[in-house]
Design a protein around this motif. Structure first.
Motif, PDB file in Angstrom:
ATOM      1  N   ARG A   6       0.859  -1.173   0.000  1.00  0.00           N
ATOM      2  CA  ARG A   6       0.000   0.000   0.000  1.00  0.00           C
ATOM      3  C   ARG A   6       0.896   1.225   0.000  1.00  0.00           C
ATOM      4  N   PRO A  12       1.433   3.996  11.306  1.00  0.00           N
ATOM      5  CA  PRO A  12       0.521   2.953  11.770  1.00  0.00           C
ATOM      6  C   PRO A  12       0.287   3.071  13.263  1.00  0.00           C
ATOM      7  N   THR A  13      -0.882   2.704  13.682  1.00  0.00           N
ATOM      8  CA  THR A  13      -1.197   2.766  15.108  1.00  0.00           C
ATOM      9  C   THR A  13      -1.845   1.474  15.589  1.00  0.00           C
ATOM     10  N   GLY A  14      -1.981   0.490  14.698  1.00  0.00           N
ATOM     11  CA  GLY A  14      -2.722  -0.718  15.035  1.00  0.00           C
ATOM     12  C   GLY A  14      -1.888  -1.832  15.594  1.00  0.00           C
ATOM     13  N   ASP A  15      -2.254  -3.069  15.235  1.00  0.00           N
ATOM     14  CA  ASP A  15      -1.636  -4.252  15.810  1.00  0.00           C
ATOM     15  C   ASP A  15      -0.320  -4.593  15.115  1.00  0.00           C
ATOM     16  N   ASP A  16       0.283  -5.715  15.539  1.00  0.00           N
ATOM     17  CA  ASP A  16       1.583  -6.116  15.011  1.00  0.00           C
ATOM     18  C   ASP A  16       1.562  -6.331  13.509  1.00  0.00           C
ATOM     19  N   ALA A  17       0.510  -6.969  13.013  1.00  0.00           N
ATOM     20  CA  ALA A  17       0.426  -7.233  11.573  1.00  0.00           C
ATOM     21  C   ALA A  17       0.452  -5.933  10.784  1.00  0.00           C
ATOM     22  N   GLU A  18      -0.225  -4.894  11.295  1.00  0.00           N
ATOM     23  CA  GLU A  18      -0.233  -3.604  10.612  1.00  0.00           C
ATOM     24  C   GLU A  18       1.148  -2.956  10.647  1.00  0.00           C
ATOM     25  N   LEU A  19       1.849  -3.103  11.768  1.00  0.00           N
ATOM     26  CA  LEU A  19       3.196  -2.556  11.870  1.00  0.00           C
ATOM     27  C   LEU A  19       4.133  -3.203  10.846  1.00  0.00           C
ATOM     28  N   GLN A  21       3.321  -4.772   8.069  1.00  0.00           N
ATOM     29  CA  GLN A  21       2.945  -4.423   6.700  1.00  0.00           C
ATOM     30  C   GLN A  21       3.385  -3.000   6.346  1.00  0.00           C
ATOM     31  N   ALA A  22       3.246  -2.088   7.303  1.00  0.00           N
ATOM     32  CA  ALA A  22       3.661  -0.707   7.047  1.00  0.00           C
ATOM     33  C   ALA A  22       5.160  -0.627   6.808  1.00  0.00           C
ATOM     34  N   ASN A  25       5.877  -1.950   3.365  1.00  0.00           N
ATOM     35  CA  ASN A  25       5.519  -0.911   2.389  1.00  0.00           C
ATOM     36  C   ASN A  25       6.647   0.112   2.276  1.00  0.00           C
TER      37      ASN A  25
END
Length: 324
Positions: A6, A12-19, A21-22, A25
């Motif tokens: 993306r 990012p401010t969410g969970d581990d998976a979001e960290l 992925q960010a 990216n």
């Protein structure tokens, strides 16, 4: 491996998976790293996430002690020092990025280093391979060529000479000779590293090979005092000897590509296996420090381990031995 990317620079401010992925990216879009590198980063972070999940902590809660424990586990499981270093590099980059995003106040990978890579053992021939090479007789175009190459092989393996010491040998002792062989006394006198002289025993097989070569050498002899010469009467170079040994080992049927120093390692390993006298091997090799020679004790243990695994009836026993 196709990675969902993306194109966003939002924090990012969410969970581990979001960290994770960010970060992927970031390295894909902004740093433009190669696809293969991104794949490796992905695997590293999957491994990090799995370790964190096992101890029930989030990626931002990981501490230095966690990282050290996981590194120790990987090392105990047999992962190489280089492989661990690459994983640490991937983790370190992730946490540096989290810090720049203001999501971490510390870097848990800080000051964590991979285990030191073990010093590779010198390559040595097995006893059977060394004998196979030493007893090989080549159908040479000229008898002098076979006699010379056979003598070179015998001296390198039988005396543990360095190639520089070998090419420095002269036919006879003189005030200018760097080295020579006293056939009657069964000794080779050589000039080693640091211009240090030493004497080493010359076995019967090497003396016999030397006698054959000295007789054949007369065909090529010019004005050069060198023991080992080519057909034009000039002293052989180390490179020439390397080429001839490699060829000889191939014709002798050895699977291992041979170089002169391998015969020196083989000499040291085989003498140590038979005698167990590390100090004597140090003197024979001309090592200034015994710590340099101690690498051959590792070769010796490797040999013992192979013998044990092949011969001992308990080597492959399953489970623990019963108590009598």
């Amino acid at each position: 491996m196709n990675l969902p990317v993306r194109a966003t620079s939002a924090t990012p401010t969410g969970d581990d998976a979001e960290l994770v992925q960010a970060y992927l990216n970031h390295v894909t879009v902004e740093k433009r790293l190669a696809e293969r590198t991104v794949v490796l980063y992905t695997l590293d972070l999957q491994r990090l996430t799995a370790h964190a999940t096992e101890v029930r902590v989030g990626l931002r809660e990981v501490q230095n002690a966690h990282i050290r424990r996981w590194i120790a586990q990987m090392h105990s499981a047999g992962r190489s020092a280089r492989g661990i270093a690459l994983i640490l590099s991937g983790w370190r980059g992730f946490y540096v990025w989290l810090g720049r995003q203001g999501l971490m106040g510390h870097n848990p990978v800080q000051d964590v280093r991979a285990p030191k890579a073990g010093k590779p053992l010198p390559k040595a021939l097995g006893v059977d391979e060394a004998v196979q090479l030493a007893t090989h007789v080549e159908e040479a175009d000229h008898p002098a060529l076979e006699a010379r190459d056979a003598c070179i092989t015998e001296l390198l393996y039988g005396c543990g000479l360095r190639i520089g010491e070998l090419v420095g040998l002269d036919v006879a002792a003189s005030g200018h000779a760097r080295g020579w062989i006293d056939a009657q006394g069964g000794e080779a006198h050589v000039l080693g590293k640091g211009s240090k002289r030493r004497s080493v025993p010359v076995g019967q097989a090497a003396l016999a090979a030397l006698a054959r070569w000295v007789e054949q050498r007369k065909v090529w002899a010019g004005t050069d005092a060198a023991l080992f010469i080519g057909s034009r009467g000039q002293r052989l170079t180390p490179q020439h000897i390397r080429v001839r040994l490699k060829r000889r080992s191939r014709l002798a049927g050895l699977a291992t590509p041979l170089h002169p120093h391998m015969l020196r390692h083989s000499f040291a390993s085989h003498v140590l296996q038979s005698s167990g006298d590390l100090r004597a091997v140090q003197e024979l090799l001309g090592h200034a420090s015994i710590s340099t020679t101690q690498v051959y004790t590792r070769l010796d243990f490797q040999h013992l381990a192979k013998v044990y695994d092949a011969a001992h009836p308990r080597a492959h026993a399953k489970g623990k031995p019963s108590k009598g």
